[in-house]
Scaffold this motif. Structure first.
Motif, PDB file in Angstrom:
ATOM      1  N   PRO A 125      44.406  93.499  75.358  1.00  0.00           N
ATOM      2  CA  PRO A 125      43.621  92.926  74.280  1.00  0.00           C
ATOM      3  C   PRO A 125      43.472  91.425  74.458  1.00  0.00           C
ATOM      4  N   MET A 126      42.324  90.954  74.015  1.00  0.00           N
ATOM      5  CA  MET A 126      42.022  89.534  74.135  1.00  0.00           C
ATOM      6  C   MET A 126      42.727  88.767  73.017  1.00  0.00           C
ATOM      7  N   VAL A 127      43.415  87.708  73.388  1.00  0.00           N
ATOM      8  CA  VAL A 127      44.135  86.899  72.412  1.00  0.00           C
ATOM      9  C   VAL A 127      43.317  85.637  72.157  1.00  0.00           C
ATOM     10  N   LEU A 128      43.028  85.407  70.892  1.00  0.00           N
ATOM     11  CA  LEU A 128      42.257  84.230  70.508  1.00  0.00           C
ATOM     12  C   LEU A 128      43.158  83.237  69.802  1.00  0.00           C
TER      13      LEU A 128
END
Length: 96
Positions: free
Chosen positions: A1-4
């Motif tokens: 998952p992309m971490v922002l």
């Protein structure tokens, strides 16, 4: 998952909420739903009529004794929306 980053994540959430609210508002109040085979009102017809009356009152549009807006002709129930073009065409016209 992309971490922002937290600030970026809040911005994305805010933009998503604004876009969702705008689409919902437009779908309920501004979109004209036409059933091609019947003259029955749509589920949003009364809400749209109320909204349009409020907007007309706000901008000062006058109505005649029948409740028609004097600035636009009354709707012809034989007008049918063309979904592809958004243009209203009159079907079964006897005038040529």
């Amino acid at each position: 998952p992309m971490v922002l980053k937290p600030q970026t994540e809040r911005t994305v959430k805010l933009l998503t909420a604004v876009a969702t609210a705008w689409v919902g508002f437009h779908s309920v109040f501004r979109t004209e739903y036409v059933e091609h085979d019947t003259n029955r009102p749509h589920v949003f017809t009364d809400v749209q009529r109320w909204y349009n009356d409020k907007i007309d009152d706000f901008v000062g549009v006058k109505r005649d004794a029948r409740g028609n807006n004097n600035n636009r002709p009354p709707r012809d129930p034989t007008n049918v929306a063309s979904p592809a073009s958004g243009v209203y065409v009159k079907e079964n016209s006897s005038r040529r």
